[in-house]
Motif scaffolding. Structure first.
Motif, PDB file in Angstrom:
ATOM      1  N   TYR A  57       0.813  -1.188  -0.108  1.00 27.05           N
ATOM      2  CA  TYR A  57       0.175  -0.060  -0.068  1.00 27.05           C
ATOM      3  C   TYR A  57       0.831   1.350  -0.029  1.00 27.05           C
ATOM      4  O   TYR A  57       0.531   2.437  -0.289  1.00 27.05           O
ATOM      5  CB  TYR A  57      -0.978  -0.074   1.266  1.00 27.05           C
ATOM      6  CG  TYR A  57      -2.242   0.923   1.292  1.00 27.05           C
ATOM      7  CD1 TYR A  57      -2.985   0.980   0.206  1.00 27.05           C
ATOM      8  CD2 TYR A  57      -2.119   2.079   2.104  1.00 27.05           C
ATOM      9  CE1 TYR A  57      -4.208   1.965   0.232  1.00 27.05           C
ATOM     10  CE2 TYR A  57      -3.042   2.867   2.023  1.00 27.05           C
ATOM     11  CZ  TYR A  57      -4.090   2.685   1.172  1.00 27.05           C
ATOM     12  OH  TYR A  57      -5.112   3.813   1.182  1.00 27.05           O
ATOM     13  N   ARG A  99       0.623   4.084  -2.752  1.00 28.44           N
ATOM     14  CA  ARG A  99      -0.568   5.176  -2.717  1.00 28.44           C
ATOM     15  C   ARG A  99      -0.526   5.760  -1.573  1.00 28.44           C
ATOM     16  O   ARG A  99      -1.130   6.894  -1.561  1.00 28.44           O
ATOM     17  CB  ARG A  99      -1.628   3.845  -2.619  1.00 28.44           C
ATOM     18  CG  ARG A  99      -2.091   3.607  -3.780  1.00 28.44           C
ATOM     19  CD  ARG A  99      -3.526   2.659  -4.031  1.00 28.44           C
ATOM     20  NE  ARG A  99      -4.700   3.451  -3.435  1.00 28.44           N
ATOM     21  CZ  ARG A  99      -5.763   3.047  -3.030  1.00 28.44           C
ATOM     22  NH1 ARG A  99      -5.975   1.471  -3.252  1.00 28.44           N
ATOM     23  NH2 ARG A  99      -7.031   3.551  -2.653  1.00 28.44           N
ATOM     24  N   GLU A 127      -7.157   9.445   5.011  1.00 32.51           N
ATOM     25  CA  GLU A 127      -6.752   7.800   4.738  1.00 32.51           C
ATOM     26  C   GLU A 127      -7.517   7.185   6.074  1.00 32.51           C
ATOM     27  O   GLU A 127      -7.884   7.873   7.061  1.00 32.51           O
ATOM     28  CB  GLU A 127      -5.199   8.022   4.945  1.00 32.51           C
ATOM     29  CG  GLU A 127      -4.522   6.945   4.608  1.00 32.51           C
ATOM     30  CD  GLU A 127      -4.781   6.094   3.635  1.00 32.51           C
ATOM     31  OE1 GLU A 127      -5.252   5.046   3.801  1.00 32.51           O
ATOM     32  OE2 GLU A 127      -4.700   6.476   2.528  1.00 32.51           O
ATOM     33  N   GLY A 176      -5.227   0.714   3.823  1.00 31.83           N
ATOM     34  CA  GLY A 176      -6.419   0.916   2.893  1.00 31.83           C
ATOM     35  C   GLY A 176      -7.614   0.293   3.515  1.00 31.83           C
ATOM     36  O   GLY A 176      -7.624  -0.266   4.335  1.00 31.83           O
TER      37      GLY A 176
END
Ligand SMILES: Cc1cc2nc3c(=O)[nH]c(=O)nc-3n(C[C@H](O)[C@H](O)[C@H](O)COP(=O)(O)OP(=O)(O)OC[C@H]3O[C@@H](n4cnc5c(N)ncnc54)[C@H](O)[C@@H]3O)c2cc1C
Length: 428
Positions: free
Chosen positions: A92, A95, A280, A326
């Motif tokens: 992840y 990102r 996030e 995520g």
């Protein structure tokens, strides 16, 4: 009973998301005389929401953002150790890099941490009293307890190693009692002897069941006239700078105002209201032992685990861990087991041979902005749509004042505390 104010009788406001922020906001808008619809595909207070499974702390002293000076040195460890208290899944990483850079930058210097602490203190001050009043009104006053919160350390040296955090807490007006080993043992006889020092913050409180609390607040809102719709919001119909309707999977709901309080799922809705905001998820876990025979008298946070240990009506709950992976990745239950094992080590009187059905594991999504401050303020597309999300580690405690700020903004009144640090414009 609150009476609608005539100036808002015709205003129909849709609150998107029935977590703690949405529930408090719905009540604050009803108090202003709005007609309110609460939109959420899930049950209020249900397991899908961060508001269900959190650490239960109503901590007006949670003013130190997760990122502090020097944290960047630990980033390689966060990636290398998937089971550390803060872990970043390497798949992840690409990102999340821009968010991570902002996150580290926001805590780069003590001055920046202090700025965040000043803003958070204004948001959190008096929160336990505000929750107690709300819970009382909802008929669940016993869910809020105000008997302090305690940080525990093996020795005073570990406490002193966190000098920056405690120095800043003092600067923003937080007081605490320092308890040597003997006093800690008197107060917490079941606690493992490896802890020999504590800082007790008496102004803190806790909620004995955040899920039931949210459900009770939403039920109160419904009793005061709010309508609840079980559907997912997908966007907005905005014409000539005014909100006309909230779009949902089940069709449009005509609306004059909308509040985005969908927690970690708010990013796409914010985008639909004209804002690209760096929201996030900091995923977190809890492990909860049902019918635990021993536990703390005061909620505790052990320095060597960075988790909270709190009695709830559902069991003895240990909540914590930060995992950047995520919204969609499957939970890593090993992380919740780490919490369980820490709990067992902290209370030697807990049975070692717990059957699996007595230990409940949960994973949820903290809605986190990189600078440790929520977004509370009008959207870029229209001031009819207000952002109220991104509370990260402090959403439970921060919800009542967030709700009042939203209501004050929509009424065009000056906010009771400086709204600037929370403005979504800081990212535009
Ligand atoms: C392990 C852990 C421990 C924590 N400990 C504490 C603590 O001790 N004290 C504290 O103050 N905070 C704590 N937090 C943080 C706190 O739980 C969150 O900040 C807070 O619950 C966020 O509330 P919310 O209402 O914004 O979001 P949520 O509670 O996540 O609620 C969002 C709601 O929006 C709904 N929704 C999502 N998408 C849509 C859509 N498109 N349309 C309509 N509805 C939608 C969801 O179904 C959900 O019900 C902790 C969090 C975790 C994970």
């Amino acid at each position: 009973m609150n009476r609608p104010r005539p100036d808002h009788c015709q205003t129909h406001s849709v609150v998107i998301g029935a977590g703690i922020v949405g529930a408090c906001t719905a009540l604050a808008l009803l108090r202003e005389g709005h007609r309110v619809t609460i939109l959420d595909p899930g049950a209020p207070g249900g397991e899908q929401a961060a508001s269900y499974g959190n650490g239960c702390w109503l901590s007006p002293m949670s003013v130190i953002p997760p990122a502090v000076p020097g944290l960047w040195k630990k980033v390689p460890g966060f990636i290398a150790d998937p089971l550390g208290p803060l872990a970043i899944r390497w798949t992840y990483l690409p990102r999340v890099l821009p968010w991570l850079a902002r996150y580290l930058a926001s805590g780069w210097t003590e001055q920046r941490v202090l700025r965040t602490a000043v803003a958070l203190r204004a948001l959190l001050r008096d929160a336990p009293a505000a929750h107690a009043a709300l819970a009382e009104e909802a008929g669940v006053g016993a869910l809020i307890e105000r008997r302090g919160l305690m940080y525990i350390y093996p020795t005073r040296a570990e406490f002193e190693a966190e000098a920056l955090a405690w120095r800043i807490r003092r600067q923003v007006g937080i007081e605490w009692l320092e308890l040597p080993a003997e006093e800690l043992r008197q107060r917490e006889p079941a606690l493992d002897r490896r802890y020999g020092f504590a800082a007790l913050v008496e102004e803190g409180g806790h909620c004995r069941d955040p899920g039931a609390y949210v459900a009770a607040l939403v039920a109160l809102a419904e009793a005061q006239g709010a309508r609840r719709v079980a559907a997912r919001a997908t966007g907005f119909r905005i014409e000539a700078g005014r909100l006309r309707a909230v779009r949902t999977e089940a069709g449009e709901i005509a609306a004059d105002r909308a509040v985005i309080s969908a927690g970690a799922q708010s990013k796409a809705l914010a985008r639909a209201a004209g804002d690209r905001l760096p929201l996030e998820t900091e995923r977190g876990y809890h492990a909860m032992i049902e019918d635990a025979p021993v536990g703390p008298r005061t909620p505790l946070m052990p320095s060597d685990g960075k988790m909270s240990i709190t009695w709830t009506n559902r069991g003895l709950r240990c909540a914590g861990q930060v995992e950047i992976a995520g919204l969609d990745a499957a939970p890593n239950w090993r992380r919740a087991e780490i919490l369980r094992d820490h709990l067992l080590r902290s209370f030697p009187g807990l049975p070692r041979d717990l059957p699996a059905e007595r230990v409940r594991l949960w994973m949820g999504h903290r809605p986190s902005m990189p600078d440790g401050l929520p977004c509370i303020g009008p959207s870029a597309a229209t001031s009819d749509v207000i952002h109220a999300f991104g509370h990260g580690h402090v959403g439970l405690v921060a919800a009542p004042r967030t709700a009042r700020l939203v209501a004050q903004m929509l009424a065009g009144r000056p906010p009771e505390t400086d709204q600037a640090p929370f403005s979504p414009r800081r990212f535009r």
